[in-house]
Design a protein around this motif. Structure first.
Motif, PDB file in Angstrom:
ATOM      1  N   UNK A 232       0.872  -1.184   0.000  1.00  0.00           N
ATOM      2  CA  UNK A 232       0.000   0.000   0.000  1.00  0.00           C
ATOM      3  C   UNK A 232       0.909   1.234   0.000  1.00  0.00           C
ATOM      4  N   UNK A 233       1.324   1.609  -1.198  1.00  0.00           N
ATOM      5  CA  UNK A 233       2.356   2.648  -1.354  1.00  0.00           C
ATOM      6  C   UNK A 233       1.905   4.007  -0.841  1.00  0.00           C
ATOM      7  N   UNK A 234       0.582   4.180  -0.731  1.00  0.00           N
ATOM      8  CA  UNK A 234       0.003   5.473  -0.374  1.00  0.00           C
ATOM      9  C   UNK A 234      -0.115   5.676   1.135  1.00  0.00           C
ATOM     10  N   UNK A 235       0.127   4.609   1.933  1.00  0.00           N
ATOM     11  CA  UNK A 235      -0.135   4.715   3.376  1.00  0.00           C
ATOM     12  C   UNK A 235       0.847   5.683   4.055  1.00  0.00           C
ATOM     13  N   UNK A 236       0.296   6.520   4.917  1.00  0.00           N
ATOM     14  CA  UNK A 236       1.104   7.452   5.702  1.00  0.00           C
ATOM     15  C   UNK A 236       0.896   7.146   7.181  1.00  0.00           C
ATOM     16  N   UNK A 237       1.983   7.152   7.923  1.00  0.00           N
ATOM     17  CA  UNK A 237       1.927   7.002   9.382  1.00  0.00           C
ATOM     18  C   UNK A 237       2.114   8.395   9.961  1.00  0.00           C
ATOM     19  N   UNK A 238       1.163   8.849  10.789  1.00  0.00           N
ATOM     20  CA  UNK A 238       1.234  10.204  11.330  1.00  0.00           C
ATOM     21  C   UNK A 238       1.592  10.176  12.807  1.00  0.00           C
ATOM     22  N   UNK A 239       2.597  10.965  13.169  1.00  0.00           N
ATOM     23  CA  UNK A 239       2.967  11.142  14.573  1.00  0.00           C
ATOM     24  C   UNK A 239       2.499  12.538  14.952  1.00  0.00           C
ATOM     25  N   UNK A 240       1.568  12.600  15.912  1.00  0.00           N
ATOM     26  CA  UNK A 240       0.907  13.856  16.230  1.00  0.00           C
ATOM     27  C   UNK A 240       1.212  14.253  17.663  1.00  0.00           C
ATOM     28  N   UNK A 241       1.655  15.485  17.828  1.00  0.00           N
ATOM     29  CA  UNK A 241       1.852  16.020  19.176  1.00  0.00           C
ATOM     30  C   UNK A 241       0.749  17.012  19.461  1.00  0.00           C
ATOM     31  N   UNK A 242       0.074  16.812  20.604  1.00  0.00           N
ATOM     32  CA  UNK A 242      -0.983  17.739  21.026  1.00  0.00           C
ATOM     33  C   UNK A 242      -0.734  18.009  22.497  1.00  0.00           C
ATOM     34  N   UNK A 243      -0.238  19.206  22.794  1.00  0.00           N
ATOM     35  CA  UNK A 243       0.173  19.487  24.178  1.00  0.00           C
ATOM     36  C   UNK A 243       1.307  18.547  24.544  1.00  0.00           C
ATOM     37  N   UNK A 244       1.166  17.841  25.683  1.00  0.00           N
ATOM     38  CA  UNK A 244       2.217  16.914  26.118  1.00  0.00           C
ATOM     39  C   UNK A 244       2.003  15.507  25.592  1.00  0.00           C
ATOM     40  N   UNK A 245       0.940  15.312  24.848  1.00  0.00           N
ATOM     41  CA  UNK A 245       0.625  13.958  24.385  1.00  0.00           C
ATOM     42  C   UNK A 245       1.118  13.726  22.971  1.00  0.00           C
ATOM     43  N   UNK A 246       1.510  12.482  22.713  1.00  0.00           N
ATOM     44  CA  UNK A 246       1.861  12.072  21.356  1.00  0.00           C
ATOM     45  C   UNK A 246       0.967  10.905  20.998  1.00  0.00           C
ATOM     46  N   UNK A 247       0.357  10.947  19.822  1.00  0.00           N
ATOM     47  CA  UNK A 247      -0.443   9.805  19.410  1.00  0.00           C
ATOM     48  C   UNK A 247      -0.295   9.581  17.920  1.00  0.00           C
ATOM     49  N   UNK A 248      -0.885   8.494  17.446  1.00  0.00           N
ATOM     50  CA  UNK A 248      -0.705   8.100  16.044  1.00  0.00           C
ATOM     51  C   UNK A 248      -2.034   8.091  15.304  1.00  0.00           C
ATOM     52  N   UNK A 249      -1.938   8.357  14.025  1.00  0.00           N
ATOM     53  CA  UNK A 249      -3.070   8.204  13.117  1.00  0.00           C
ATOM     54  C   UNK A 249      -2.534   7.645  11.802  1.00  0.00           C
ATOM     55  N   UNK A 250      -3.447   7.313  10.935  1.00  0.00           N
ATOM     56  CA  UNK A 250      -3.088   6.957   9.566  1.00  0.00           C
ATOM     57  C   UNK A 250      -3.428   8.113   8.637  1.00  0.00           C
ATOM     58  N   UNK A 251      -3.007   7.974   7.405  1.00  0.00           N
ATOM     59  CA  UNK A 251      -3.335   8.960   6.374  1.00  0.00           C
ATOM     60  C   UNK A 251      -2.959   8.351   5.048  1.00  0.00           C
ATOM     61  N   UNK A 252      -3.192   9.094   3.960  1.00  0.00           N
ATOM     62  CA  UNK A 252      -2.838   8.540   2.645  1.00  0.00           C
ATOM     63  C   UNK A 252      -2.446   9.660   1.697  1.00  0.00           C
ATOM     64  N   UNK A 253      -1.458   9.345   0.863  1.00  0.00           N
ATOM     65  CA  UNK A 253      -0.852  10.322  -0.033  1.00  0.00           C
ATOM     66  C   UNK A 253      -1.729  10.504  -1.280  1.00  0.00           C
ATOM     67  N   UNK A 254      -2.237  11.730  -1.477  1.00  0.00           N
ATOM     68  CA  UNK A 254      -3.132  11.985  -2.616  1.00  0.00           C
ATOM     69  C   UNK A 254      -2.494  12.907  -3.653  1.00  0.00           C
ATOM     70  N   UNK A 255      -1.374  13.519  -3.305  1.00  0.00           N
ATOM     71  CA  UNK A 255      -0.568  14.314  -4.237  1.00  0.00           C
ATOM     72  C   UNK A 255       0.841  14.293  -3.667  1.00  0.00           C
ATOM     73  N   UNK A 256       1.823  14.722  -4.457  1.00  0.00           N
ATOM     74  CA  UNK A 256       3.204  14.607  -3.976  1.00  0.00           C
ATOM     75  C   UNK A 256       3.431  15.353  -2.663  1.00  0.00           C
ATOM     76  N   UNK A 257       2.649  16.405  -2.439  1.00  0.00           N
ATOM     77  CA  UNK A 257       2.851  17.188  -1.214  1.00  0.00           C
ATOM     78  C   UNK A 257       1.601  17.297  -0.354  1.00  0.00           C
ATOM     79  N   UNK A 258       0.649  16.366  -0.523  1.00  0.00           N
ATOM     80  CA  UNK A 258      -0.561  16.387   0.311  1.00  0.00           C
ATOM     81  C   UNK A 258      -0.944  14.996   0.797  1.00  0.00           C
ATOM     82  N   UNK A 259      -1.221  14.931   2.088  1.00  0.00           N
ATOM     83  CA  UNK A 259      -1.756  13.703   2.695  1.00  0.00           C
ATOM     84  C   UNK A 259      -3.167  14.014   3.170  1.00  0.00           C
ATOM     85  N   UNK A 260      -4.081  13.075   2.923  1.00  0.00           N
ATOM     86  CA  UNK A 260      -5.460  13.211   3.400  1.00  0.00           C
ATOM     87  C   UNK A 260      -5.611  12.364   4.661  1.00  0.00           C
TER      88      UNK A 260
END
Length: 248
Positions: free
Chosen positions: A26-54
């Motif tokens: 799945x070449x389009x899969x993106x792993x997102x590392x998100x910092x919100x305040x003191x917390x870090x969590x993960x999400x998924x995403x997917x590449x829809x253009x060379x410089x954009x992830x949805x």
């Protein structure tokens, strides 16, 4: 170096009763590392253009890093491209009350991804296209594999899920989805099969054929299907307009 990948404290959306994905299938899969305040969590995403992830709007944070070309996120794989997000663009009408209306967000990357044998784009559907109930689709992510376990998998996992008719969610026992909006949401996952996306998978794509038709948005806390997915086809005009505005 990504040592903090190993210490992610909590998750947002995960694959239950799935299996390990074929690495880099799945070449389009993106792993997102998100910092919100003191917390870090993960999400998924997917590449829809060379410089954009949805991804999902509820995956927004103070700082987001995108990892493309990953399979095992605890290893520094040669295939990985680590790109900071220049700016997140959550939908202007996103409503964080459940079920989340307009749960969609574009991430503008700091620089273009390099498209190669491990990193590629996924197709988006035509505007307002509907997926027929009964269609088998698939979802993938690095989210939790059980409602009972806090353990997060290191590798990308996937599961096949059936698209249901909107009534299944509208009439869901206990009224959990009484605010389900069929214009912007999809009802996915056969209640008879204990297979679902779950915490940590949020923002990942529901892939039908070769097209990203949905975005993991929400579901019951016990992980029982069906879950609610953002209907991508409704937002095609918004996606195109936003990307056009930001392209240099």
């Amino acid at each position: 170096t990504l040592p903090f990948l190993l210490t992610l404290s909590r998750t947002a959306g995960e694959i239950i009763a799935g299996w390990e994905a074929q690495p880099h299938s799945r070449l389009y899969m993106a792993f997102l590392i998100i910092q919100r305040g003191n917390e870090t969590f993960r999400c998924g995403g997917f590449l829809v253009a060379e410089n954009f992830v949805l991804t999902a709007a509820h995956c927004n944070g103070d700082k987001i890093i995108v990892v493309l070309g990953a399979h095992n996120i605890t290893q520094q794989e040669q295939s990985q491209q680590v790109i900071p997000v220049r700016r997140p663009y959550p939908h202007q009408d996103y409503d964080k009350e459940a079920p989340r209306n307009n749960d969609i967000m574009l991430l503008q990357l700091e620089h273009k991804a390099e498209l190669n044998e491990q990193v590629g784009l996924i197709l988006l559907p035509p505007a307002h296209q509907r997926v027929k109930p009964g269609t088998m689709c698939s979802v993938a992510g690095w989210g939790r594999t059980s409602a009972l376990s806090e353990v997060l998998p290191d590798v990308l996992r996937e599961v096949d899920l059936k698209v249901l008719d909107d009534q299944t969610c509208l009439k869901y026992p206990g009224g959990a989805y009484r605010n389900y909006n069929s214009r912007m949401m999809m009802c996915v996952g056969d209640p008879k099969e204990h297979k679902a996306s779950f915490k940590g998978d949020s923002g990942g794509p529901l892939v039908c054929g070769k097209t990203a038709q949905g975005i993991v948005s929400g579901g019951p806390s016990n992980g029982h299907p069906p879950g609610v997915y953002t209907r991508v086809s409704t937002f095609i005009p918004w996606i195109q307009k936003t990307m056009r505005r930001l392209q240099p």
